[in-house]
Design a protein around this motif. Structure first.
Motif, PDB file in Angstrom:
ATOM      1  N   SER A  24      -0.373  -7.934   7.936  1.00  0.00           N
ATOM      2  CA  SER A  24       0.782  -7.067   8.173  1.00  0.00           C
ATOM      3  C   SER A  24       0.544  -5.977   9.211  1.00  0.00           C
ATOM      4  CB  SER A  24       1.194  -6.398   6.859  1.00  0.00           C
ATOM      5  OG  SER A  24       0.151  -5.542   6.417  1.00  0.00           O
ATOM      6  N   GLY A  25      -0.689  -5.685   9.511  1.00  0.00           N
ATOM      7  CA  GLY A  25      -1.015  -4.622  10.457  1.00  0.00           C
ATOM      8  C   GLY A  25      -1.772  -3.470   9.834  1.00  0.00           C
ATOM      9  N   ASN A  26      -1.841  -3.399   8.492  1.00  0.00           N
ATOM     10  CA  ASN A  26      -2.522  -2.293   7.826  1.00  0.00           C
ATOM     11  C   ASN A  26      -4.040  -2.374   8.008  1.00  0.00           C
ATOM     12  OD1 ASN A  26      -2.869   0.007   6.257  1.00  0.00           O
ATOM     13  ND2 ASN A  26      -2.999  -1.159   4.371  1.00  0.00           N
ATOM     14  N   ARG A  27      -4.629  -3.508   7.648  1.00  0.00           N
ATOM     15  CA  ARG A  27      -6.089  -3.641   7.788  1.00  0.00           C
ATOM     16  C   ARG A  27      -6.519  -3.638   9.246  1.00  0.00           C
ATOM     17  NH1 ARG A  27      -6.968  -8.733   3.977  1.00  0.00           N
ATOM     18  NH2 ARG A  27      -4.753  -8.930   4.423  1.00  0.00           N
ATOM     19  N   SER A  28      -5.685  -4.207  10.117  1.00  0.00           N
ATOM     20  CA  SER A  28      -6.055  -4.196  11.536  1.00  0.00           C
ATOM     21  C   SER A  28      -6.019  -2.775  12.089  1.00  0.00           C
ATOM     22  CB  SER A  28      -5.163  -5.132  12.353  1.00  0.00           C
ATOM     23  OG  SER A  28      -3.815  -4.762  12.270  1.00  0.00           O
ATOM     24  N   ALA A  29      -5.104  -1.931  11.608  1.00  0.00           N
ATOM     25  CA  ALA A  29      -5.082  -0.526  12.028  1.00  0.00           C
ATOM     26  C   ALA A  29      -6.347   0.186  11.549  1.00  0.00           C
ATOM     27  CB  ALA A  29      -3.836   0.168  11.489  1.00  0.00           C
ATOM     28  N   GLN A  30      -6.797  -0.116  10.317  1.00  0.00           N
ATOM     29  CA  GLN A  30      -8.052   0.462   9.819  1.00  0.00           C
ATOM     30  C   GLN A  30      -9.222   0.015  10.693  1.00  0.00           C
ATOM     31  OE1 GLN A  30      -8.689  -0.409   5.649  1.00  0.00           O
ATOM     32  NE2 GLN A  30      -6.580   0.090   5.139  1.00  0.00           N
ATOM     33  N   ALA A  31      -9.228  -1.275  11.052  1.00  0.00           N
ATOM     34  CA  ALA A  31     -10.298  -1.797  11.896  1.00  0.00           C
ATOM     35  C   ALA A  31     -10.284  -1.137  13.266  1.00  0.00           C
ATOM     36  CB  ALA A  31     -10.167  -3.309  12.034  1.00  0.00           C
ATOM     37  N   CYS A  32      -9.100  -0.945  13.844  1.00  0.00           N
ATOM     38  CA  CYS A  32      -8.996  -0.285  15.148  1.00  0.00           C
ATOM     39  C   CYS A  32      -9.527   1.145  15.081  1.00  0.00           C
ATOM     40  CB  CYS A  32      -7.559  -0.308  15.657  1.00  0.00           C
ATOM     41  SG  CYS A  32      -7.029  -1.925  16.257  1.00  0.00           S
ATOM     42  N   ALA A  33      -9.258   1.841  13.967  1.00  0.00           N
ATOM     43  CA  ALA A  33      -9.766   3.200  13.789  1.00  0.00           C
ATOM     44  C   ALA A  33     -11.289   3.190  13.712  1.00  0.00           C
ATOM     45  CB  ALA A  33      -9.163   3.837  12.544  1.00  0.00           C
ATOM     46  N   THR A  34     -11.846   2.215  13.002  1.00  0.00           N
ATOM     47  CA  THR A  34     -13.306   2.085  12.911  1.00  0.00           C
ATOM     48  C   THR A  34     -13.897   1.838  14.290  1.00  0.00           C
ATOM     49  OG1 THR A  34     -13.197   1.231  10.650  1.00  0.00           O
ATOM     50  CG2 THR A  34     -15.192   0.719  11.905  1.00  0.00           C
ATOM     51  N   LEU A  35     -13.285   0.947  15.053  1.00  0.00           N
ATOM     52  CA  LEU A  35     -13.775   0.641  16.393  1.00  0.00           C
ATOM     53  C   LEU A  35     -13.630   1.845  17.323  1.00  0.00           C
ATOM     54  CD1 LEU A  35     -12.416  -3.000  16.851  1.00  0.00           C
ATOM     55  CD2 LEU A  35     -14.743  -2.283  16.256  1.00  0.00           C
ATOM     56  N   ALA A  36     -12.510   2.562  17.218  1.00  0.00           N
ATOM     57  CA  ALA A  36     -12.303   3.746  18.061  1.00  0.00           C
ATOM     58  C   ALA A  36     -13.377   4.792  17.790  1.00  0.00           C
ATOM     59  CB  ALA A  36     -10.911   4.323  17.825  1.00  0.00           C
ATOM     60  N   ALA A  37     -13.773   4.943  16.514  1.00  0.00           N
ATOM     61  CA  ALA A  37     -14.835   5.898  16.174  1.00  0.00           C
ATOM     62  C   ALA A  37     -16.161   5.506  16.814  1.00  0.00           C
ATOM     63  CB  ALA A  37     -14.988   5.993  14.655  1.00  0.00           C
ATOM     64  N   GLU A  38     -16.301   4.227  17.157  1.00  0.00           N
ATOM     65  CA  GLU A  38     -17.518   3.731  17.812  1.00  0.00           C
ATOM     66  C   GLU A  38     -17.351   3.633  19.325  1.00  0.00           C
ATOM     67  OE1 GLU A  38     -20.430   3.113  16.334  1.00  0.00           O
ATOM     68  OE2 GLU A  38     -19.601   3.708  14.385  1.00  0.00           O
ATOM     69  N   GLY A  39     -16.224   4.155  19.826  1.00  0.00           N
ATOM     70  CA  GLY A  39     -15.980   4.152  21.264  1.00  0.00           C
ATOM     71  C   GLY A  39     -15.403   2.854  21.800  1.00  0.00           C
ATOM     72  N   LEU A  40     -14.876   2.015  20.924  1.00  0.00           N
ATOM     73  CA  LEU A  40     -14.290   0.744  21.353  1.00  0.00           C
ATOM     74  C   LEU A  40     -12.774   0.797  21.249  1.00  0.00           C
ATOM     75  CD1 LEU A  40     -16.587  -1.873  19.595  1.00  0.00           C
ATOM     76  CD2 LEU A  40     -16.405  -1.443  22.023  1.00  0.00           C
ATOM     77  N   GLY A  41     -12.104   0.466  22.316  1.00  0.00           N
ATOM     78  CA  GLY A  41     -10.655   0.380  22.277  1.00  0.00           C
ATOM     79  C   GLY A  41     -10.229  -0.995  21.819  1.00  0.00           C
ATOM     80  N   ALA A  42      -9.180  -1.054  21.031  1.00  0.00           N
ATOM     81  CA  ALA A  42      -8.633  -2.325  20.563  1.00  0.00           C
ATOM     82  C   ALA A  42      -7.168  -2.130  20.233  1.00  0.00           C
ATOM     83  CB  ALA A  42      -9.396  -2.815  19.332  1.00  0.00           C
ATOM     84  N   ALA A  43      -6.432  -3.205  20.306  1.00  0.00           N
ATOM     85  CA  ALA A  43      -5.012  -3.181  19.943  1.00  0.00           C
ATOM     86  C   ALA A  43      -4.841  -3.897  18.619  1.00  0.00           C
ATOM     87  CB  ALA A  43      -4.183  -3.862  21.024  1.00  0.00           C
ATOM     88  N   THR A  44      -3.776  -3.562  17.936  1.00  0.00           N
ATOM     89  CA  THR A  44      -3.407  -4.247  16.703  1.00  0.00           C
ATOM     90  C   THR A  44      -2.105  -5.008  16.959  1.00  0.00           C
ATOM     91  OG1 THR A  44      -2.988  -3.977  14.334  1.00  0.00           O
ATOM     92  CG2 THR A  44      -2.161  -2.245  15.770  1.00  0.00           C
ATOM     93  N   LEU A  45      -1.923  -6.098  16.226  1.00  0.00           N
ATOM     94  CA  LEU A  45      -0.712  -6.894  16.349  1.00  0.00           C
ATOM     95  C   LEU A  45       0.349  -6.328  15.406  1.00  0.00           C
ATOM     96  CD1 LEU A  45       0.867  -9.410  17.301  1.00  0.00           C
ATOM     97  CD2 LEU A  45      -0.261 -10.684  15.456  1.00  0.00           C
ATOM     98  N   THR A  46       1.445  -5.841  15.975  1.00  0.00           N
ATOM     99  CA  THR A  46       2.538  -5.284  15.181  1.00  0.00           C
ATOM    100  C   THR A  46       3.087  -6.344  14.227  1.00  0.00           C
ATOM    101  OG1 THR A  46       3.135  -3.843  17.024  1.00  0.00           O
ATOM    102  CG2 THR A  46       4.785  -4.150  15.307  1.00  0.00           C
ATOM    103  N   GLY A  47       3.056  -6.034  12.942  1.00  0.00           N
ATOM    104  CA  GLY A  47       3.573  -6.961  11.945  1.00  0.00           C
ATOM    105  C   GLY A  47       2.597  -8.052  11.547  1.00  0.00           C
ATOM    106  N   GLY A  48       1.453  -8.111  12.205  1.00  0.00           N
ATOM    107  CA  GLY A  48       0.405  -9.060  11.840  1.00  0.00           C
ATOM    108  C   GLY A  48       0.813 -10.517  11.971  1.00  0.00           C
ATOM    109  N   THR A  49       0.027 -11.365  11.315  1.00  0.00           N
ATOM    110  CA  THR A  49       0.286 -12.805  11.381  1.00  0.00           C
ATOM    111  C   THR A  49       1.616 -13.159  10.711  1.00  0.00           C
ATOM    112  OG1 THR A  49      -1.026 -13.165   9.375  1.00  0.00           O
ATOM    113  CG2 THR A  49      -2.141 -13.474  11.484  1.00  0.00           C
ATOM    114  N   THR A  50       2.062 -12.326   9.793  1.00  0.00           N
ATOM    115  CA  THR A  50       3.345 -12.576   9.131  1.00  0.00           C
ATOM    116  C   THR A  50       4.473 -12.532  10.150  1.00  0.00           C
ATOM    117  OG1 THR A  50       2.501 -11.619   7.089  1.00  0.00           O
ATOM    118  CG2 THR A  50       4.893 -11.786   7.295  1.00  0.00           C
ATOM    119  N   GLU A  51       4.499 -11.504  10.980  1.00  0.00           N
ATOM    120  CA  GLU A  51       5.540 -11.374  12.001  1.00  0.00           C
ATOM    121  C   GLU A  51       5.364 -12.428  13.092  1.00  0.00           C
ATOM    122  OE1 GLU A  51       8.971  -9.587  13.802  1.00  0.00           O
ATOM    123  OE2 GLU A  51       8.171  -9.785  11.786  1.00  0.00           O
ATOM    124  N   TRP A  52       4.110 -12.712  13.457  1.00  0.00           N
ATOM    125  CA  TRP A  52       3.804 -13.747  14.452  1.00  0.00           C
ATOM    126  C   TRP A  52       4.446 -15.074  14.025  1.00  0.00           C
ATOM    127  CZ3 TRP A  52       1.287 -14.075  19.144  1.00  0.00           C
ATOM    128  CH2 TRP A  52       0.806 -15.320  19.544  1.00  0.00           C
TER     129      TRP A  52
END
Length: 197
Positions: free
Chosen positions: A71-99
Motif C-alpha cells: 500500500s505504500g506504508n512499509r515502503s515509506a518506512q524503508a525510504c526513511a531508513t534509506l534516507a537516514a543512510e544517505g540514500l535517496g529512493a522513491a516509493t510507489l504511490t498506492g503500492g502493488t495494490t494500486e499498480w
C-alpha cells in the motif's frame, strides 16, 4: 555516471514509463512477494533492509531506487531508513495494490504460493484476538483485557504509523525470507544486468 537520487513518491503511471531505468525493491514478506510483484522487483523484506544496505548503496550508485510494498506504508518506512543512510529512493504511490488496480502486470514466481497481504493478516489476527477476548470474557471477566489490549495497540499503531502486530506476524515461517532468496536478491543488486528470477 550516477543518476540524481530521488526521494519522492511516484505514481504507477510514472513508474510504468520508467520501470526499465529503476532498481525495484519489494519490501513485503516473501509470501506477499510470491503473490505478485512488479516486473524485475527484488524481494528484500523490510526486516532485512539494514543487512542489505551495502548492496542497496551499490545499486543506488548506478541508478534510482524504487521501494514498493502493498500500500505504500512499509515502503515509506524503508525510504526513511534509506534516507537516514544517505540514500535517496522513491516509493510507489498506492503500492502493488494500486499498480494492479490500474491494470499493470504483476509477475509471480513459478511454484510460488500466494500469502495474504500483511494488512489482511493483521486484521485477521487482531479481529480474532478481540473476538476471543470478548467471548472468553463472558465466563472469565479478566479475559476482556485481551480485547482492550488489542484495541489499545491498534490505536497506538494508527497514531504512530507503526504496527507491532505486523512485525510479529512477519516472523512467521510463511512470511520469512529464505537465506538463499535473500542472497540472490543481494547478488543481483551488486551485479548490474544480472537476470532476476
Amino acid at each position: 555516471m550516477t543518476a540524481t537520487p530521488i526521494t519522492s513518491a511516484l505514481t504507477p503511471d510514472q513508474v510504468a514509463r520508467r520501470i526499465d531505468t529503476l532498481t525495484v525493491i519489494d519490501v513485503r514478506t516473501p509470501g506477499e512477494y510470491a503473490s505478485g510483484h512488479l516486473p524485475q522487483a527484488l524481494n528484500i523484506p523490510l526486516d532485512d533492509l539494514r543487512a542489505a544496505l551495502p548492496d542497496l548503496k551499490a545499486a543506488a550508485d548506478r541508478g534510482d531506487l524504487l521501494i514498493v510494498c502493498a500500500s505504500g506504508n512499509r515502503s515509506a518506512q524503508a525510504c526513511a531508513t534509506l534516507a537516514a543512510e544517505g540514500l535517496g529512493a522513491a516509493t510507489l504511490t498506492g503500492g502493488t495494490t494500486e499498480w494492479a488496480r490500474l491494470g499493470y502486470a504483476l509477475d509471480r514466481p513459478e511454484g510460488g504460493r500466494a500469502v495474504w497481504a500483511m494488512e489482511r493478516q493483521v486484521r485477521l489476527a487482531a479481529g480474532s484476538m478481540v473476538l476471543a477476548g470478548l467471548l472468553a470474557g463472558r465466563r472469565w471477566g479478566g479475559a476482556r483485557w485481551v480485547s482492550a489490549g488489542i484495541a489499545g495497540g491498534l490505536v497506538f499503531s494508527a497514531v504512530t504509523n507503526t504496527c507491532g502486530m505486523a512485525q510479529v506476524l512477519s516472523r512467521l515461517p510463511h512470511n520469512r525470507a529464505r537465506a538463499c532468496d535473500l542472497n540472490t536478491a543481494r547478488d543481483a543488486l551488486r551485479a548490474p544486468g544480472a537476470p532476476v528470477e
